[in-house]
Design a protein around this motif. Structure first.
Motif, mmCIF file in Angstrom:
data_model
loop_
_atom_site.group_PDB
_atom_site.id
_atom_site.type_symbol
_atom_site.label_atom_id
_atom_site.label_comp_id
_atom_site.label_asym_id
_atom_site.label_seq_id
_atom_site.Cartn_x
_atom_site.Cartn_y
_atom_site.Cartn_z
ATOM 1 N N LEU A 290 0.446 -0.839 0.005
ATOM 2 C CA LEU A 290 -0.295 -0.328 -0.033
ATOM 3 C C LEU A 290 0.560 0.946 0.241
ATOM 4 O O LEU A 290 0.935 2.007 -0.526
ATOM 5 C CB LEU A 290 -0.779 -0.046 1.035
ATOM 6 C CG LEU A 290 -2.231 0.652 1.252
ATOM 7 C CD1 LEU A 290 -3.350 0.517 -0.455
ATOM 8 C CD2 LEU A 290 -2.723 0.595 2.944
ATOM 9 N N ASN A 291 1.881 1.289 0.793
ATOM 10 C CA ASN A 291 2.958 2.099 1.194
ATOM 11 C C ASN A 291 3.099 2.929 -0.667
ATOM 12 O O ASN A 291 3.428 3.675 -1.183
ATOM 13 C CB ASN A 291 4.090 2.265 1.698
ATOM 14 C CG ASN A 291 4.079 2.031 3.237
ATOM 15 O OD1 ASN A 291 3.389 2.904 3.097
ATOM 16 N ND2 ASN A 291 4.465 1.397 3.566
ATOM 17 N N LEU A 292 4.009 1.563 -1.649
ATOM 18 C CA LEU A 292 4.225 2.047 -2.898
ATOM 19 C C LEU A 292 2.742 1.688 -3.280
ATOM 20 O O LEU A 292 3.546 3.063 -3.937
ATOM 21 C CB LEU A 292 4.939 0.269 -3.313
ATOM 22 C CG LEU A 292 6.147 -0.137 -2.056
ATOM 23 C CD1 LEU A 292 7.194 -1.300 -3.148
ATOM 24 C CD2 LEU A 292 7.110 0.637 -2.344
ATOM 25 N N LEU A 293 1.882 1.598 -3.831
ATOM 26 C CA LEU A 293 0.877 1.852 -4.424
ATOM 27 C C LEU A 293 0.222 3.562 -4.570
ATOM 28 O O LEU A 293 0.227 3.958 -4.691
ATOM 29 C CB LEU A 293 -0.123 0.678 -4.287
ATOM 30 C CG LEU A 293 -1.156 1.300 -5.388
ATOM 31 C CD1 LEU A 293 -0.343 0.903 -6.528
ATOM 32 C CD2 LEU A 293 -2.275 0.051 -5.190
ATOM 33 N N ASN A 294 0.127 3.928 -2.463
ATOM 34 C CA ASN A 294 0.156 5.181 -2.583
ATOM 35 C C ASN A 294 0.968 5.860 -3.386
ATOM 36 O O ASN A 294 0.758 6.800 -3.470
ATOM 37 C CB ASN A 294 -0.331 5.238 -1.114
ATOM 38 C CG ASN A 294 -1.777 4.462 -1.107
ATOM 39 O OD1 ASN A 294 -2.045 4.341 -1.781
ATOM 40 N ND2 ASN A 294 -1.930 4.584 0.190
#
Length: 396
Positions: A290-294
């Motif tokens: 989620l960190n990478l995607l956001n």
């Protein structure tokens, strides 16, 4: 000359030969001893050579310099009588007395003492037997070395104090902020539902949205600070279990979908058929993705495309999030996973903790992180995780 006299002369000559050999050995021994002493004198740590009766045979220059003494007050004296009897320690005495009979040695025996001239010091003592075959007089000796670790111990104590202080601060912040933030968020959500004044509704809704968004950011920052504290403190427990990768990816994409829709960004998913189950902490891996995607959504232009790719490489599963955003300059790439690092874009300023936490989570699983990027062409952030549970490292 009679045969008996000749025989006597031969026996006398042969009797002298071992004496001449012994003299030669003694001379060579003294030369080697002098050679060894010269080498020891260049060593920065204090060293002394002790005889079997525990009297000092010699010391190097560092010993005299550091302990502010001289040969006349050191040589041929019992080690326990040196200085103000600072080495008269029962356990040390026992260790030294056992070295020669048992041919043992000892390392890192710690002594803390208030020395008369140099003050309070912490010393590590290391001792070794010097075999009799290696000494000039065929006498077994003990080499005792002293290492001053006072500064190291002080730095370690300061580090531990700083870590404890930081953990206490994070605990206080999380306790003091989390509860009121939860109250604010839930109250705003409730008020938003019951607001009925039509002419103020649009303005009130906007205010509620701003407050709600700010409270969520504060909650996220608080959680990130707690995670950073756990990572740096070495306590980051993982709940390991088999996880179906394709389902995990769907859940992460669903969570990021509202942000992507706001910027009309398309999210594509490519999960290899070779990928099925992985043993990991489901929530923590989802947090990393989620960190990478956001981040990818944040740095992508409207109408961009983000691709999540998952494939198997040997006994690892590689997760990659690739975007078509602004990219990262080459000189910044080595720093992207550092704590508090932020991209040099004012409109995208944040706490700079997400990638650092992602790196910590991945490494706790026994994996690795990486990034490839080119300015103006986008970035690809990726990490690998071991498939087998036996390769996963749990934090203590």
């Amino acid at each position: 000359m009679s045969n008996s006299e000749k025989s006597l002369k031969v026996r006398k000559v042969k009797a002298q030969e071992p004496q001449e050999g012994g003299q030669l050995f003694s001379d060579l021994g003294r030369l080697y001893s002098l050679y060894a002493q010269n080498i020891i004198d260049t060593v920065r740590d204090p060293m002394i050579v002790i005889k079997k009766d525990l009297r000092v045979l010699s010391a190097n220059r560092s010993f005299y310099k550091i302990f502010h003494t001289e040969p006349s007050k050191t040589e041929n004296r019992l080690i326990y009588d040196l200085g103000n009897k600072q080495w008269d320690i029962p356990k040390l005495r026992k260790l030294l007395e056992e070295i020669l009979p048992t041919r043992m040695s000892f390392d890192d025996y710690e002594v803390e003492h208030q020395f008369p001239v140099i003050g309070k010091k912490v010393m590590l003592l290391n001792a070794r037997e010097i075999k009799s075959s290696e000494t000039p007089n065929r006498e077994p000796l003990i080499l005792l070395a002293f290492e001053d670790v006072t500064d190291r111990r002080r730095l370690e104590e300061e580090r531990d104090q700083a870590l404890n202080a930081r953990e206490e601060l994070v605990a206080v912040v999380s306790h003091e902020l989390k509860n009121p933030l939860t109250t604010i968020t839930s109250s705003l959500d409730l008020i938003k539902r019951v607001v009925a004044v039509e002419k103020y509704q649009e303005k009130v809704q906007k205010l509620f949205h701003n407050i709600y968004d700010a409270s969520r950011r504060m909650t996220r920052i608080t959680s990130d600070l707690i995670d950073v504290s756990k990572i740096e403190g070495g306590y980051f427990p993982l709940e390991l279990a088999p996880v179906e990768v394709s389902i995990l990816i769907e859940e992460v994409v669903t969570l990021s979908l509202p942000l992507a829709l706001d910027k009309l960004i398309q999210i594509e998913k490519h999960v290899s058929k070779k990928v099925n189950l992985i043993t990991c902490d489901r929530d923590r891996v989802a947090q990393s993705l989620l960190n990478l995607l956001n981040n990818a959504i944040k740095f992508s232009n409207e109408g961009g495309v983000i691709c999540i790719e998952v494939d198997r490489v040997d006994d690892q599963i590689r997760f990659q999030v690739r975007d078509t955003g602004c990219g990262i300059p080459r000189d910044q790439l080595p720093h992207v996973f550092e704590r508090f690092w932020q991209a040099k874009h004012k409109q995208y300023m944040g706490a700079g903790l997400g990638l650092y936490i992602t790196k910590g989570i991945v490494e706790m699983h026994g994996g690795k992180v990486g990034v490839e990027s080119k300015t103006g062409e986008g970035s690809a952030f990726y990490f690998t995780l071991p498939i087998a549970a036996t390769t996963v490292r749990r934090s203590a």
